[in-house]
Scaffold this motif. Sequence first.
Motif, short mmCIF file in Angstrom:
data_model
loop_
_atom_site.label_atom_id
_atom_site.label_comp_id
_atom_site.label_asym_id
_atom_site.label_seq_id
_atom_site.Cartn_x
_atom_site.Cartn_y
_atom_site.Cartn_z
N CYS A 186 3.54 3.99 0.71
CA CYS A 186 3.94 2.99 1.70
C CYS A 186 3.10 1.74 1.52
O CYS A 186 1.91 1.75 1.78
N PRO A 187 3.72 0.65 1.05
CA PRO A 187 2.96 -0.58 0.78
C PRO A 187 2.47 -1.27 2.06
O PRO A 187 1.67 -2.18 1.99
N LYS A 188 2.99 -0.85 3.18
CA LYS A 188 2.57 -1.46 4.44
C LYS A 188 1.31 -0.77 4.96
O LYS A 188 0.32 -1.41 5.27
N THR A 189 1.36 0.56 5.05
CA THR A 189 0.20 1.28 5.59
C THR A 189 -0.77 1.71 4.49
O THR A 189 -1.81 2.28 4.77
N LEU A 190 -0.39 1.43 3.23
CA LEU A 190 -1.27 1.67 2.09
C LEU A 190 -1.73 3.10 1.96
O LEU A 190 -2.92 3.40 1.79
N THR A 191 -0.76 3.99 2.09
CA THR A 191 -1.10 5.39 1.91
C THR A 191 0.10 6.11 1.30
O THR A 191 1.22 5.62 1.38
N ALA A 192 -0.21 7.24 0.71
CA ALA A 192 0.87 8.12 0.27
C ALA A 192 1.47 8.77 1.52
O ALA A 192 0.78 8.93 2.52
N ILE A 193 2.75 9.13 1.45
CA ILE A 193 3.37 9.87 2.56
C ILE A 193 4.18 11.01 1.97
O ILE A 193 4.45 11.04 0.77
N SER A 194 4.56 11.95 2.81
CA SER A 194 5.31 13.10 2.32
C SER A 194 6.79 12.77 2.19
O SER A 194 7.26 11.77 2.73
N ASP A 195 7.50 13.61 1.48
CA ASP A 195 8.93 13.40 1.30
C ASP A 195 9.64 13.29 2.65
O ASP A 195 10.61 12.55 2.81
N HIS A 307 0.60 -3.91 -7.32
CA HIS A 307 -0.57 -3.59 -6.52
C HIS A 307 -0.15 -2.61 -5.43
O HIS A 307 1.03 -2.53 -5.10
N PRO A 308 -1.15 -1.93 -4.81
CA PRO A 308 -0.80 -0.98 -3.74
C PRO A 308 -0.01 -1.61 -2.60
O PRO A 308 0.79 -0.95 -1.95
N ASP A 309 -0.21 -2.89 -2.34
CA ASP A 309 0.49 -3.51 -1.21
C ASP A 309 1.85 -4.06 -1.61
O ASP A 309 2.48 -4.77 -0.83
N GLY A 310 2.29 -3.75 -2.84
CA GLY A 310 3.64 -4.14 -3.23
C GLY A 310 3.71 -5.49 -3.92
O GLY A 310 4.80 -5.96 -4.25
N ARG A 311 2.57 -6.14 -4.18
CA ARG A 311 2.61 -7.39 -4.93
C ARG A 311 2.57 -7.08 -6.42
O ARG A 311 2.06 -6.05 -6.85
N ILE A 312 3.10 -8.01 -7.19
CA ILE A 312 3.17 -7.79 -8.63
C ILE A 312 1.77 -7.89 -9.26
O ILE A 312 1.01 -8.81 -8.96
N LEU A 320 4.92 -14.54 -12.15
CA LEU A 320 5.28 -13.44 -11.27
C LEU A 320 4.05 -12.79 -10.63
O LEU A 320 4.11 -12.26 -9.53
N ASP A 321 2.97 -12.84 -11.33
CA ASP A 321 1.76 -12.14 -10.90
C ASP A 321 1.37 -12.53 -9.48
O ASP A 321 1.31 -13.72 -9.15
N GLY A 322 1.17 -11.54 -8.64
CA GLY A 322 0.71 -11.81 -7.28
C GLY A 322 1.83 -12.02 -6.28
O GLY A 322 1.59 -12.03 -5.08
N LEU A 323 3.05 -12.17 -6.77
CA LEU A 323 4.17 -12.34 -5.84
C LEU A 323 4.51 -11.02 -5.15
O LEU A 323 4.35 -9.95 -5.72
N ASP A 324 5.02 -11.11 -3.94
CA ASP A 324 5.54 -9.93 -3.27
C ASP A 324 6.72 -9.39 -4.07
O ASP A 324 7.45 -10.15 -4.71
N ARG A 325 6.91 -8.08 -4.00
CA ARG A 325 7.93 -7.47 -4.88
C ARG A 325 9.33 -8.04 -4.67
O ARG A 325 10.11 -8.14 -5.61
N PHE A 326 9.64 -8.46 -3.42
CA PHE A 326 11.00 -8.97 -3.21
C PHE A 326 11.14 -10.42 -3.63
O PHE A 326 12.19 -10.84 -4.11
N GLU A 327 10.07 -11.18 -3.49
CA GLU A 327 10.08 -12.55 -4.05
C GLU A 327 10.18 -12.46 -5.57
O GLU A 327 10.89 -13.23 -6.21
N ALA A 328 9.43 -11.51 -6.10
CA ALA A 328 9.40 -11.36 -7.57
C ALA A 328 10.77 -10.99 -8.11
O ALA A 328 11.12 -11.35 -9.23
N ARG A 329 11.54 -10.28 -7.27
CA ARG A 329 12.87 -9.90 -7.72
C ARG A 329 13.69 -11.15 -8.03
O ARG A 329 14.29 -11.28 -9.10
N ASP A 330 13.71 -12.07 -7.08
CA ASP A 330 14.48 -13.32 -7.29
C ASP A 330 13.94 -14.10 -8.48
O ASP A 330 14.70 -14.65 -9.29
#
Length: 906
Positions: A186-195, A307-312, A320-330
Motif C-alpha cells: 500500500c503506497p499510502k500507508t507504506l506497508t505490506a497488506i494481506s490478500d 519508490h515505496p510511496d508509488g513515485r517513479i 519521469l524520475d520522482g513523478l507519482d505513478r499516475f502522473e508518470a503514466r501520462d
Amino acid sequence: MPDPATEDISKAYEPTAVEEKWYARWLDANAFHGNENAPDSQPPYSIVIPPPNVTGVLHLGHVLNNTIQDILARRARQKGQAVLWLPGTDHAGIATQAVVERELKKHEKLTRHDLGREKFLERVWEWKDEKGGTIIKQLKRLGCSCDWSRERFTMDPEYIKWVQHVFVDLFEKGLIYRGKRMVNWCPKTLTAISDEEVIPTPQKSKLYYMRYAVAGEANRFVEIATTRPETLMGDTGVAVNPNDKRYGDLVGKKAVRPFPEAEIPIVADDHIDPEFGTGVLKVTPAHDKADYDIGLRANLEVIDVLHPDGRINCPDCPDLDGLDRFEARDKAVEKLESMGLLDKIEDYENNVGFSERGHVPIEPRLSMQWFLKYPSVKEATNAVANNDIVMRPDRWRKTYLHWMENIQDWCISRQLWWGHRVPVWYQKDKAEDLKNAESLDSSHAADLHVSTDPPADPENWVQDDDVLDTWFSSWLWPFATMTNVGERSDTLKKFYPTTDLVTGPDIIFFWVARMIMAGFEYEKELPFKNVFFTALIRDIQGRKMSKSLGNSPDPLDLIAKYGADGLRFGLMRIAPLGTDVRFDEKQIEEGRNFANKLWNAARYRQMVGRDVPGAPQSGDDPSPAGDLSIYDLDILAKLDDLADNLETAYTNYRFNDVGQHLYEFFWSNYCDWYLEAVKNDFKPEADPNRKATTLAVMDTVLRRFLQHLHPYMPHITEELWEKMSYGASDDFLMLTSAETTPATPTDAPANAREHVDAVYQSARVLRNLKAEYNVAANKNIRFIIPALDSAPWAETELPTLALLTGAKEIATDSSFEADKGTPSALTPIGQVFMPLEGLIDVEAEKKRLNNELAKVEKEFSKAQAKLENPNFVERAKPEAVDKARADLASWTEKRDQLNAMIASLH
RNA sequence: GCGCGGAUAGCUCAGUUGGUAGAGCACCUGGUUUACACCCAGGUUGUCGGGGGUUCGAGCCCCUCUCCGCGCACCA
C-alpha cells in the motif's frame, strides 16, 4: 397537572432517564459478571465480542451486532445459565496509527519520523488512554450487558505475551518464515497488506497499444497492449504464448525497450492469453505478480522502478524520475507518442486492487516479509464441514470451505510502528546479512533470537522492525482474553469454547476462519459452536452506509430520539436472517411506539387496580385465582403460544420473528382485544371478584411478557418490573429466571378459544357494518339478534360484544321482526340486525348484501371446484381434503344464509 | 468466467414439509370510549421479476432469461 390516578407513571414513556438509571444500577450490582465458579447446575453461555477498533465510533452495524449478542446473553441468563459476554477493543494497527499521525500533523506539524519510534508509540498510548474506547461508552448506552470487569485490549501486557508466544511457537514449528516475495503493497500507508485487505474495484481505465522494435530487424515491431505504461522502464522481457503462430519466430530474439533503451529477450510462456490485446505481454517482474512468475521461469532480470510511496524511481529517465505513478503514466504515454511508438488508446474497464485502509490502488511489490503457513487447517475445515461449528446462514459455510480449500500463506508483517513487534532479534554483526537473506526460517535459529523475552545481552542484538498484522492478535481473541499463556484459568475452563459468535460476513476470512484455526492449534478445540453472520445495513436506497456518503445515521442521535430500547426493538424487527436490510428510521419510530404502548398498558393496570382489595400485587407467580372467563383463558393460551413461538424462533436465530411475535401478541392480542374485552370488569357496578380475577390475569400476562420482552427492551422492562412490583424488592428482572410452566390451567375448557374467536370475529363484522352505514361513532346503537340457535353460549357474552363494537346494547329477541331494509350482517353467532331510524333503505341493503354474497360465492365456487376434482380428492393429503370439505360446508352455510337474508328483503 | 444470495401491496419485509397471498408503514374515512394521538375503529392496494416445465394444484420444486447485490478467479 398530573392526574391523581396516574401520578406515579407518566403518560408518555421517557426513555433516557430510565435507561441511564437502570444501566447504572446493573453495573452497581455487578449484574453482568460472568461467574467462572458457577456450579455445574448453571451451564455456561459465553460470547466474546468482536472487538471494535479502539478508534471506533458506534455505527448501525455495531448496534445490530451487539444488540443480537445482548439479546442472546440476556436470554441465556433468564434460562439460568452462567453467562459471560466478554468485551474489549482491538488496537487496529493501521487505523490507530493513522489517526495519531493525522493529529500530530494537524496540531504540531510533525510526522512520526520526526518523533522517532519510541516517542511516537508513547503518543499513541496517550491517545488511546484519552480518546480511545469511545465506542465502549456507546455500547453501554445501548444497554450491552458485557462483563466490563473483564474488558480486554489486544495490546494488554498479557495479551502481548500470547501473541509473542504464538509467533515463537509457529516459528519453531516451521510454519512462520521470512522471505522475499511479491506482496500487496500500500503506497499510502507504506506497508505490506494481506490478500484479504485488497479490494478489487472496477475502474474505467485505458488500454495503451504501443510498439517495441524487434532488435536486429529493421522496421519490424511487436505491438503490445498494456494498462501500465509507466512501469515499462522495469520491463525486462516480452512474452508470447508458445502456441501463437503469429509470433513463433520471435521467441529467442530481442525487443527494444524504448526507455531507458535496452534490448530485452522475447520469451514464450503459457500464461499469455493470445486472445487478449495483441497477444504480446511486456514483462515487468518487479511490478506484477504474474510477470514476476514469468520472469522466474524465464530467468529475467528484476528492475524495481518505484519508490515505496508509488513515485517513479528511475534516474535513467530524469523526466519521469520522482513523478507519482499516475502522473508518470501520462508522461510515459506522451513520450511513446513523441517517439512514434504509440498506436492507439482504447477505453478499458478492469479491476484494480485497492488498499482497504489506504483507499489507493495497491502496488505489487517484491519485498522481505514474514509469512505464515496456516496451522490446523484440516481440523478447522472439518469442524465447519461437518457442522461442529454451525454457520448461519448456512451459505457462508460454503464460502468458508472454498477459502479454506484454496488457502494461501498469510503475510503477517507490517511496516508500521503501532502493533505487536515481531519478536525476532538478529545478531548485530550478522544483522544486515540476515535481514537481506532470500529466506529465513527455523533453520537459521542459531543466528536469531526468536523469543517472548528480549535477549539477555541486548547490545549484541537488533530487533526486527516490523509489527504483526492486527489480525495476528485478533485471531487469538476467544482464549487469549480468558487465560494467560501456559495457564488454564477457571474462566477458560468454564466458558471455553464459547457458545455463539456474532459478526459480519465481511470478516469471515480476516477473523472467523483464523480464530477457528488458532482455537484448534492452541486449545485443541473449536473456539465457538455457532457463528451468526448478521445482515449488512444499507440505507433506504440500498447503498452501503458510509461516512463519505453521509447516509449513516448516528446511533446516539437515534437513541436520544427513540431510546435505546426503541432502537434495539425497531432494528431487530427488520433484520432478517442473512440478507441485507434497508434501514428506515420509521422502523425505529415503531420501536419507540411499542415501548410507549407497553408503558401505557402497565399504566392502565395500575389505574384500574388501585384500591382493589385482594388484587394481586407482587411476589412470585400467583396463578390467577377465581373463575377465569373465556377471554382470560384465551389470552393465557396465547401467552403460552407466545412462549413456544419465541423458543422456536430463538432456536433458529430468527430474531425478526421473535420481534414480530412479541409485537403481535402484545399490541394486537393483549391490548387491542383482551384489554378491550375486559373493560366492563372495571366498571363501578362490576363484580369485585371478577375484577380481581381480571387483574390477576393482567398481572400474569404483563409479568411474563416483561420477561419475554426483556432481551429486546431491557431498560423499560426492568423499570416496569420494579414499578409493578413483580419481583421481590432488589431482584432484577434481568437476573430472574423466566417462568416456564404453562399459564393456562390444565382444566381449561377446550372450546373457550373458539368462543372467543367467534366473539371477536362478530365484533369485526359489526364494526364493519357500523362503518359502512357511517355510524361508527354512534354509541347509542342497539343490535338485535333474533336467534342464537347455533351459539347459545353467546348469550352471556353479548355485553362484551356490545363493548367491543361500541354499541349501547346487543339484545336477543326471538319476536323481533325487522323492517325490510334494516341493515344486518351475518356473524359467527348468527344474523344481527342494526335497526336505526332513517337508515332503512331496501335497495341499499340489498346491494350491500349482494356484494357480500358475491365474495362468498366466489369462495364457494373455488372450494367446490376443488372437491369436484377427482384427482384432488384421491391424491391430496387427507387433511387437505378434510379442510376443503369443511371450507365448502362453511361457505355453503354462509351462502344459504345470505341468500335467505336477501330473499327476506323482497 | 465460476459460484452464492435477492426480486411478493406505493415503501420495508414475512410467507418452514406445494393446498384459498400476509404484517407494519404510507394513504383514505371516522373517532378524545375510565391506558396510550408515540392512540382507536374501518377501508383501499398484488398478472408473487419474464418465459417454459413438473403436478389435480406452484410464491414455494425444476429449466431458462432479465435486473440488483456479494464472494472467488481473471484483470497485459
